[in-house]
Design an enzyme around this catalytic site. Structure first.
Site, short mmCIF file in Angstrom:
data_model
loop_
_atom_site.label_atom_id
_atom_site.label_comp_id
_atom_site.label_asym_id
_atom_site.label_seq_id
_atom_site.Cartn_x
_atom_site.Cartn_y
_atom_site.Cartn_z
N SER A 162 -18.57 -2.44 -6.35
CA SER A 162 -17.74 -2.29 -5.14
C SER A 162 -18.45 -1.37 -4.15
O SER A 162 -19.45 -0.73 -4.49
CB SER A 162 -16.39 -1.68 -5.53
OG SER A 162 -16.57 -0.35 -5.97
N ARG A 221 -21.45 -12.35 -13.91
CA ARG A 221 -21.55 -13.42 -12.92
C ARG A 221 -21.50 -14.78 -13.61
O ARG A 221 -21.47 -14.84 -14.85
CB ARG A 221 -22.86 -13.31 -12.12
CG ARG A 221 -23.12 -11.94 -11.50
CD ARG A 221 -22.25 -11.70 -10.27
NE ARG A 221 -21.21 -10.72 -10.56
CZ ARG A 221 -20.44 -10.17 -9.64
NH1 ARG A 221 -20.56 -10.48 -8.37
NH2 ARG A 221 -19.50 -9.31 -9.98
N TYR A 233 0.83 -1.20 0.00
CA TYR A 233 0.00 0.00 0.00
C TYR A 233 0.87 1.26 0.00
O TYR A 233 2.07 1.20 0.27
CB TYR A 233 -0.93 -0.02 1.23
CG TYR A 233 -2.13 0.88 1.07
CD1 TYR A 233 -3.00 0.70 0.00
CD2 TYR A 233 -2.39 1.90 1.97
CE1 TYR A 233 -4.11 1.52 -0.16
CE2 TYR A 233 -3.50 2.72 1.81
CZ TYR A 233 -4.35 2.53 0.74
OH TYR A 233 -5.43 3.35 0.59
N MET A 245 -8.12 -2.89 -9.09
CA MET A 245 -8.53 -4.24 -8.71
C MET A 245 -8.03 -5.31 -9.68
O MET A 245 -7.79 -6.43 -9.27
CB MET A 245 -10.06 -4.34 -8.57
CG MET A 245 -10.66 -3.60 -7.39
SD MET A 245 -9.98 -3.98 -5.74
CE MET A 245 -10.32 -5.71 -5.53
#
Ligand code: NDP
Length: 376
Positions: free
Chosen positions: A183, A207, A56, A286
């Protein structure tokens, strides 16, 4: 003495390898300006995992003060706590209030915390009526980020008003586009955008079945999304035509803001969709893929690329941060803003280290029914 437990780490690595449960006791004598907090609900955000992994933007300092065998740090940037004891000089908090850490880096993965200089380090919620710990625990990172990104780069609300006064037949507010729309940040942006009269194009990952994809689209539409597309639909050539003809009246309604949570191909498609003088704000990666800054669009569309980081924004704007949180908490109280779905993980005295480690480790897996939330 209060018996307390904390998740701690002394070196960077995968949460399941480096996180440990540490038991300690807290003295009943509080420093003058401190409060003793008891955790009610604490979420696990992607940045918490990245912090533990050491990837991070800010590294925690490992401290000997926690009494662990090696100097250590407690992860966790937000949560909802109850004030159980108040030092003699504290002005803004009373016993029974709920409290939110005022800045990131507080270390919230613990059952109890002593917050020094509490008038500055925690934000009080005196009236908890109509609120749940889960809502309050997740307000200060995701909704706050969505709020600032929608307001601080392009004046979309002003654009909507100007467009309407030029042409009262304008069908709706100004557009923004976002990937990672499922998100926590994405769901918050959908809702805030809708409350402010904006229109949104929202990109989600497909999905496992068409039915599940449709159900996700319906869920985001119910939150206030104008358009929800899968990544495949967004990356398809036909999207350019749909954007022009279906959504923006032949390009007359500009698309000036893109929020990028994902990176890679998806980010490139956001750049392609933006109108001249549009801005892409990147706040997450992501997909772990970078993306090129394309020379042509950068020059000929005069685009702007910005990065958003809540931690730094909060340090520079503490009063605005407090106001933003208070405004969103008020929307929650009025039933106008829903917290993102969560997967609760019970943390009581019996909960073992492995259960807690796994709850943190699972955060980056994706396709989850909700964000991990420790409930105490
Ligand atoms: P959540 O834990 O709520 O959700 C994670 C999201 O990421 C899910 O919607 C998931 O999609 C999506 N996702 C996971 N893997 C991929 C992938 N390979 N490709 C595309 N999408 C993927 O996340 P948050 O809202 O808490 O955070 C989202 C991002 O925003 C993180 O990167 C986080 O670090 C960042 N963030 C940054 C802030 C800043 O100040 N810069 C502040 C807050 C968050 P699916 O639903 O399909 O599983």
């Amino acid at each position: 003495y209060t018996q307390a437990k904390s998740l701690v780490f002394s070196k960077f690595g995968e949460p399941s390898d480096v996180l440990h449960l540490h038991t300690h006791s807290i003295s009943p004598t509080l420093p003058d300006g401190a409060v003793l907090l008891r955790a009610l609900a604490v979420p696990v955000n992607p940045s918490d995992v990245n912090t533990i992994q050491g990837t991070y933007g800010v590294k925690p300092s490992f401290s000997p003060l926690l009494g662990t065998p090696e100097p250590s740090a407690i992860p966790g940037n937000e949560g909802c706590f109850e004030v159980v004891a108040v030092g003699p000089h504290v002005k803004t908090l009373r016993r029974g209030d709920w409290a939110i850490p005022a800045t990131t880096g507080f270390g919230t993965f613990r059952t109890h915390a002593v917050a020094p200089d509490a008038d500055r380090t925690v934000l009080p919620i005196h009236d908890t009526a109509g609120l749940t710990p889960a809502q309050v625990a997740t307000v200060s990172v995701n909704p706050c980020s969505a709020y600032r990104m929608l307001r601080d780069y392009v004046d979309l609300i002003g654009q909507s008003v100007a467009a309407y006064s030029r042409d009262p037949s304008t069908p709706g507010g100004a557009w923004f586009l976002q990937n990672g729309a499922n998100s926590g940040v994405g769901r918050a942006a959908i809702q805030l955008g809708a409350l402010w009269g904006l229109r949104s194009i929202n990109v989600v990952r497909e999905r496992a079945t068409p039915e599940a994809t449709d159900a996700l689209k319906a869920e985001l539409t119910a939150l206030g999304a104008t358009v929800v597309l899968t990544e495949a639909e967004f990356l398809d050539r036909a999207f350019t035509t749909r954007l022009r003809d279906e959504f923006t009246r032949g390009g007359r309604d500009p698309l000036l803001l893109g929020l990028n949570c994902v990176g890679g191909k998806s980010a490139s498609a956001v750049v392609k969709a933006l109108s001249p003088k549009g801005v892409m704000v990147t706040y997450g990666g992501m997909s772990r893929q970078s993306f090129p800054f394309p020379t042509g669009p950068l020059i000929f569309k005069r685009l702007r690329f910005e990065g958003f980081w809540l931690s730094e924004w909060s340090k520079e704007n503490p009063a605005e941060k407090k106001k933003t949180i208070e405004e969103i908490v008020e929307l929650m109280r009025q039933g106008k803003f829903q917290a993102a779905p969560v997967q609760e993980v019970k943390w009581d005295w019996e909960t073992d280290e492995k259960t807690l480690q796994e709850a943190v480790q699972g955060t980056l897996e994706g396709f989850r029914s909700g964000k991990g939330l420790f409930v105490f």
